[in-house]
Design a protein around this motif. Structure first.
Motif, PDB file in Angstrom:
ATOM      1  N   ARG A 174      43.851 -10.097  66.353  1.00 21.32           N
ATOM      2  CA  ARG A 174      43.240 -11.384  66.751  1.00 21.32           C
ATOM      3  C   ARG A 174      44.268 -12.507  66.653  1.00 21.32           C
ATOM      4  O   ARG A 174      44.335 -13.380  67.505  1.00 21.32           O
ATOM      5  CB  ARG A 174      42.038 -11.713  65.854  1.00 21.32           C
ATOM      6  N   LYS A 175      45.068 -12.449  65.569  1.00 24.53           N
ATOM      7  CA  LYS A 175      46.104 -13.487  65.418  1.00 24.53           C
ATOM      8  C   LYS A 175      47.125 -13.399  66.543  1.00 24.53           C
ATOM      9  O   LYS A 175      47.582 -14.413  67.077  1.00 24.53           O
ATOM     10  CB  LYS A 175      46.813 -13.327  64.070  1.00 24.53           C
ATOM     11  N   LYS A 176      47.460 -12.172  66.893  1.00 21.88           N
ATOM     12  CA  LYS A 176      48.442 -11.964  67.968  1.00 21.88           C
ATOM     13  C   LYS A 176      47.955 -12.608  69.272  1.00 21.88           C
ATOM     14  O   LYS A 176      48.756 -13.107  70.067  1.00 21.88           O
ATOM     15  CB  LYS A 176      48.632 -10.452  68.151  1.00 21.88           C
ATOM     16  N   THR A 315      45.167 -23.623  71.693  1.00 19.76           N
ATOM     17  CA  THR A 315      44.745 -22.215  71.599  1.00 19.76           C
ATOM     18  C   THR A 315      45.606 -21.389  70.643  1.00 19.76           C
ATOM     19  O   THR A 315      45.347 -20.211  70.439  1.00 19.76           O
ATOM     20  CB  THR A 315      44.772 -21.528  72.988  1.00 19.76           C
ATOM     21  N   THR A 316      46.640 -22.006  70.062  1.00 19.55           N
ATOM     22  CA  THR A 316      47.460 -21.250  69.099  1.00 19.55           C
ATOM     23  C   THR A 316      46.832 -21.243  67.711  1.00 19.55           C
ATOM     24  O   THR A 316      47.287 -20.526  66.832  1.00 19.55           O
ATOM     25  CB  THR A 316      48.889 -21.828  68.993  1.00 19.55           C
ATOM     26  N   MET A 317      45.823 -22.073  67.509  1.00 19.38           N
ATOM     27  CA  MET A 317      45.173 -22.084  66.195  1.00 19.38           C
ATOM     28  C   MET A 317      44.215 -20.898  66.126  1.00 19.38           C
ATOM     29  O   MET A 317      43.304 -20.791  66.935  1.00 19.38           O
ATOM     30  CB  MET A 317      44.401 -23.382  65.983  1.00 19.38           C
ATOM     31  N   CYS A 318      44.432 -20.006  65.186  1.00 24.38           N
ATOM     32  CA  CYS A 318      43.569 -18.819  65.174  1.00 24.38           C
ATOM     33  C   CYS A 318      42.547 -18.867  64.054  1.00 24.38           C
ATOM     34  O   CYS A 318      42.448 -19.823  63.296  1.00 24.38           O
ATOM     35  CB  CYS A 318      44.369 -17.536  65.228  1.00 24.38           C
ATOM     36  N   THR A 319      41.790 -17.775  64.007  1.00 23.82           N
ATOM     37  CA  THR A 319      40.548 -17.677  63.254  1.00 23.82           C
ATOM     38  C   THR A 319      40.515 -18.415  61.911  1.00 23.82           C
ATOM     39  O   THR A 319      39.663 -19.268  61.707  1.00 23.82           O
ATOM     40  CB  THR A 319      40.258 -16.179  63.006  1.00 23.82           C
ATOM     41  N   TYR A 320      41.436 -18.059  61.007  1.00 26.02           N
ATOM     42  CA  TYR A 320      41.340 -18.641  59.663  1.00 26.02           C
ATOM     43  C   TYR A 320      41.545 -20.152  59.700  1.00 26.02           C
ATOM     44  O   TYR A 320      40.829 -20.896  59.032  1.00 26.02           O
ATOM     45  CB  TYR A 320      42.392 -18.029  58.740  1.00 26.02           C
ATOM     46  N   CYS A 321      42.545 -20.590  60.458  1.00 23.46           N
ATOM     47  CA  CYS A 321      42.804 -22.032  60.495  1.00 23.46           C
ATOM     48  C   CYS A 321      41.651 -22.775  61.167  1.00 23.46           C
ATOM     49  O   CYS A 321      41.316 -23.888  60.780  1.00 23.46           O
ATOM     50  CB  CYS A 321      44.122 -22.329  61.215  1.00 23.46           C
ATOM     51  N   ALA A 322      41.039 -22.147  62.192  1.00 23.36           N
ATOM     52  CA  ALA A 322      39.920 -22.801  62.870  1.00 23.36           C
ATOM     53  C   ALA A 322      38.778 -23.042  61.890  1.00 23.36           C
ATOM     54  O   ALA A 322      38.067 -24.044  61.979  1.00 23.36           O
ATOM     55  CB  ALA A 322      39.448 -21.944  64.048  1.00 23.36           C
ATOM     56  N   HIS A 349      48.697 -28.850  63.078  1.00 24.36           N
ATOM     57  CA  HIS A 349      48.039 -27.569  62.838  1.00 24.36           C
ATOM     58  C   HIS A 349      48.413 -26.596  63.949  1.00 24.36           C
ATOM     59  O   HIS A 349      49.103 -26.954  64.906  1.00 24.36           O
ATOM     60  CB  HIS A 349      46.524 -27.777  62.761  1.00 24.36           C
ATOM     61  N   GLY A 350      47.900 -25.353  63.867  1.00 21.00           N
ATOM     62  CA  GLY A 350      48.233 -24.348  64.883  1.00 21.00           C
ATOM     63  C   GLY A 350      49.691 -23.938  64.790  1.00 21.00           C
ATOM     64  O   GLY A 350      50.337 -24.091  63.754  1.00 21.00           O
ATOM     65  N   LYS A 351      50.222 -23.452  65.894  1.00 19.68           N
ATOM     66  CA  LYS A 351      51.591 -22.913  65.873  1.00 19.68           C
ATOM     67  C   LYS A 351      52.554 -23.712  66.742  1.00 19.68           C
ATOM     68  O   LYS A 351      53.757 -23.469  66.713  1.00 19.68           O
ATOM     69  CB  LYS A 351      51.591 -21.470  66.396  1.00 19.68           C
ATOM     70  N   ALA A 352      52.025 -24.639  67.544  1.00 21.79           N
ATOM     71  CA  ALA A 352      52.880 -25.219  68.584  1.00 21.79           C
ATOM     72  C   ALA A 352      53.235 -26.688  68.375  1.00 21.79           C
ATOM     73  O   ALA A 352      54.188 -27.178  68.977  1.00 21.79           O
ATOM     74  CB  ALA A 352      52.189 -25.063  69.947  1.00 21.79           C
ATOM     75  N   VAL A 365      49.426 -27.927  58.188  1.00 21.87           N
ATOM     76  CA  VAL A 365      48.275 -27.115  57.787  1.00 21.87           C
ATOM     77  C   VAL A 365      48.521 -25.649  58.153  1.00 21.87           C
ATOM     78  O   VAL A 365      48.606 -25.296  59.334  1.00 21.87           O
ATOM     79  CB  VAL A 365      46.985 -27.610  58.482  1.00 21.87           C
ATOM     80  N   GLY A 366      48.649 -24.791  57.126  1.00 22.57           N
ATOM     81  CA  GLY A 366      48.777 -23.348  57.360  1.00 22.57           C
ATOM     82  C   GLY A 366      50.223 -22.893  57.436  1.00 22.57           C
ATOM     83  O   GLY A 366      51.133 -23.666  57.745  1.00 22.57           O
ATOM     84  N   GLN A 367      50.403 -21.599  57.171  1.00 20.09           N
ATOM     85  CA  GLN A 367      51.773 -21.077  57.038  1.00 20.09           C
ATOM     86  C   GLN A 367      52.568 -21.151  58.336  1.00 20.09           C
ATOM     87  O   GLN A 367      53.792 -21.272  58.301  1.00 20.09           O
ATOM     88  CB  GLN A 367      51.765 -19.660  56.506  1.00 20.09           C
ATOM     89  N   CYS A 368      51.900 -21.102  59.477  1.00 26.90           N
ATOM     90  CA  CYS A 368      52.657 -21.186  60.740  1.00 26.90           C
ATOM     91  C   CYS A 368      53.326 -22.550  60.876  1.00 26.90           C
ATOM     92  O   CYS A 368      54.492 -22.644  61.274  1.00 26.90           O
ATOM     93  CB  CYS A 368      51.736 -20.942  61.940  1.00 26.90           C
ATOM     94  N   GLN A 369      52.580 -23.597  60.542  1.00 29.43           N
ATOM     95  CA  GLN A 369      53.147 -24.940  60.614  1.00 29.43           C
ATOM     96  C   GLN A 369      54.233 -25.129  59.554  1.00 29.43           C
ATOM     97  O   GLN A 369      55.274 -25.725  59.833  1.00 29.43           O
ATOM     98  CB  GLN A 369      52.042 -25.988  60.432  1.00 29.43           C
ATOM     99  N   ASN A 386      50.012 -24.440  52.264  1.00 31.11           N
ATOM    100  CA  ASN A 386      50.517 -23.102  52.562  1.00 31.11           C
ATOM    101  C   ASN A 386      49.390 -22.104  52.734  1.00 31.11           C
ATOM    102  O   ASN A 386      48.257 -22.344  52.329  1.00 31.11           O
ATOM    103  CB  ASN A 386      51.406 -22.636  51.408  1.00 31.11           C
ATOM    104  N   GLY A 387      49.743 -20.965  53.300  1.00 29.20           N
ATOM    105  CA  GLY A 387      48.843 -19.820  53.296  1.00 29.20           C
ATOM    106  C   GLY A 387      48.225 -19.506  54.633  1.00 29.20           C
ATOM    107  O   GLY A 387      48.128 -20.343  55.525  1.00 29.20           O
ATOM    108  N   CYS A 388      47.865 -18.258  54.751  1.00 28.94           N
ATOM    109  CA  CYS A 388      47.101 -17.773  55.906  1.00 28.94           C
ATOM    110  C   CYS A 388      46.085 -16.778  55.359  1.00 28.94           C
ATOM    111  O   CYS A 388      46.453 -15.634  55.119  1.00 28.94           O
ATOM    112  CB  CYS A 388      48.018 -17.118  56.922  1.00 28.94           C
ATOM    113  N   PRO A 389      44.864 -17.198  55.091  1.00 27.42           N
ATOM    114  CA  PRO A 389      44.325 -18.526  55.371  1.00 27.42           C
ATOM    115  C   PRO A 389      44.922 -19.601  54.459  1.00 27.42           C
ATOM    116  O   PRO A 389      45.308 -19.299  53.331  1.00 27.42           O
ATOM    117  CB  PRO A 389      42.829 -18.367  55.078  1.00 27.42           C
TER     118      PRO A 389
HETATM  119  S1  SF4 Z   1      48.338 -19.910  59.463  1.00 26.99           S
HETATM  120 FE1  SF4 Z   1      47.293 -17.996  59.941  1.00 26.99          FE
HETATM  121  S2  SF4 Z   1      45.313 -18.606  60.818  1.00 26.99           S
HETATM  122 FE2  SF4 Z   1      46.656 -20.394  60.860  1.00 26.99          FE
HETATM  123  S3  SF4 Z   1      47.564 -20.386  62.895  1.00 26.99           S
HETATM  124 FE3  SF4 Z   1      48.970 -19.295  61.516  1.00 26.99          FE
HETATM  125  S4  SF4 Z   1      48.432 -17.106  61.691  1.00 26.99           S
HETATM  126 FE4  SF4 Z   1      46.738 -18.349  62.527  1.00 26.99          FE
END
Ligand code: SF4
Length: 439
Positions: A174-176, A315-322, A349-352, A365-369, A386-389
């Motif tokens: 799902r994250k992918k 759309t790069t923000m996935c389940t846990y972050c949403a 937030h998200g990845k982009a 917000v979140g490990q991707c950021q 930090n963290g995912c979630p």
């Molecule tokens: S931190 Fe986790 S839930 Fe948030 S965008 Fe990155 S992979 Fe997705």
């Protein structure tokens, strides 16, 4: 031409029976068939009340579907779903949903089984150049009956049959799907899901519909619609049109049209049931509005929030972050010093998203950021969750560092925040909780 039935929901069992018969019936399902039902249980709050309207597939239609299968003497029926859990507990979130909605009664009454995607083995599958992990059992099914809700979605415009299939994927897959790469992003993956799954039947539950979904923050309407089709892509096109949105404006539906060699309009569809799908429902909004300068959602602007920059979720923000993002938002709305401007804080937030370089503080917000931007020289003062979630304790520390004064019982208040959204429907007889409970 593809048949899609659209009927009014009027009474238990018979309305669904009418929809299914107009869509071509269940003749292909025999008594020996192994049948999987995939509802949409995207969110659950344990121990507190929350509006399920337009968010979850109704228990009513799930039971009616099981009854139609039992009329054909089908015995091997399984409900399959993977409800995201932020903290892993001994009892899975699907078990909590089953108890809360009385689905375990269906198990006892009709021998229906239940499989939790997130606690069962997955299998890696490849199709059309994409490899993902999906629930292993569903691959053995003779028939998959997909039962999404008729709703819009603040990231993907609509969340209907195709989007509901994503719930059959493992969490890493799902994250992918929420990749930052525009060639393999969420649109790309959603459009590909029909390469992996071929639902025999899509039943779209529009007893309650939702705008600005997919979660409880959207607004539900009592719409009394059921859509049924043996062709999953056609069901989504008709559902989208009912929501007042052109299917050719929905990125994953236009891409799916290309993949399938179809057209994104309704010209290849035969709508059965006598309902005008262009006018039957009021148009449902999907995006959360931003203010004029585009740096703040209107719900913050109306609440008088100042000194904060908060971009739309992409759309790069996935389940846990949403899910976690509601803590970020409610933290701002509940801040005890919200009557004064915050100290020029930008939230990413998200990845982009990237920092603008013009703000005093940047909250990642979140490990991707954190991975993407914590060393970005454009940031003046960087604060990480930090963290995912992402971690709730991390949010408390981050807000303290940013001078956002949270109430001392913030996390406890968040546990019951879902009840706030119930107030919208209180006292309105159209909103009937019994649709979400097996009697
Ligand atoms: S931190 Fe986790 S839930 Fe948030 S965008 Fe990155 S992979 Fe997705």
């Amino acid at each position: 031409m593809y048949d899609v039935a659209v009927v009014r929901y009027e009474r238990p069992l018979e309305s669904l029976r009418e929809a299914v018969e107009l869509a071509g019936g269940l003749e292909s399902i025999s008594r020996d068939s192994k049948v999987f039902i995939k509802p949409n249980f995207c969110q659950w709050y344990e121990g507190v009340s929350f509006p399920k309207y337009g968010v979850l597939t109704t228990a009513r239609l799930i039971e009616d579907m099981v009854l139609l299968l039992k009329e054909r003497d089908v015995t091997d029926i399984t409900l399959v779903e993977g409800v995201v859990e932020i903290e892993r507990k001994p009892e899975s979130m699907l078990q909590k949903v089953a108890r809360g909605m009385g689905l375990d009664i269906l198990a006892n009454r009709y021998g229906m089984k239940m499989i939790d995607v997130l606690r069962s083995p997955s299998a890696r599958v490849t199709a059309g150049g994409v490899t993902i992990s999906v629930n292993r059992d569903v691959l053995q099914a003779d028939h998959l009956i997909n039962m999404p809700v008729l709703k819009t979605h603040s990231q993907t415009v609509v969340s209907l049959g195709l989007k509901n299939l994503k719930g059959l994927l493992s969490i890493p897959s799902r994250k992918k799907c929420h990749s930052i790469n525009p060639h393999t992003d969420l649109t790309y993956h959603l459009a590909k899901l029909l390469d992996f799954f071929s639902p025999s039947l899509t039943i779209m539950d529009g007893i309650y519909t939702l705008e600005r979904g997919p979660l409880i923050t959207g607004r539900a309407y009592r719409s009394n619609i059921i859509i049924a089709s043996k062709d999953p892509y056609s069901a989504d096109k008709v559902g989208t049109t009912l929501l007042g949105i052109g299917p050719d404006t929905v990125p994953h539906l236009t891409l799916a049209a290309t993949n399938l060699g179809r057209t994104p309009d309704l010209s290849d569809i035969n709508i059965r049931g006598g309902i005008d799908v262009r006018t039957a429902l009021k148009p449902h909004l999907w995006e959360f509005e931003q203010n004029e300068s585009g740096d703040l959602p209107m719900y913050f602007e109306r609440a008088g929030v100042r000194g904060l920059t908060y971009p739309q979720a992409d759309t790069t923000m996935c389940t846990y972050c949403a899910d976690f993002i509601y803590y970020v938002i409610w933290g701002v709305l509940m801040a005890e010093n919200r009557d004064k401007p915050f100290d020029d804080i930008e939230v990413l937030h998200g990845k982009a998203l990237d920092p603008s370089g013009i703000h005093k503080h940047t909250l990642l917000v979140g490990q991707c950021q954190v991975k993407r931007n914590s060393k970005n020289p454009l940031i003046n003062h960087c604060v990480n969750i930090n963290g995912c979630p992402p971690s709730r304790e991390g949010l408390l520390e981050a807000y303290a560092e940013l001078g956002i004064d949270l109430p001392h019982d913030f996390l406890e208040r968040m546990r019951t925040s879902s009840e706030t959204y119930m107030k919208r429907y209180a006292g309105n007889p159209e909103f009937d909780e019994s649709f979400y409970k097996i009697q």
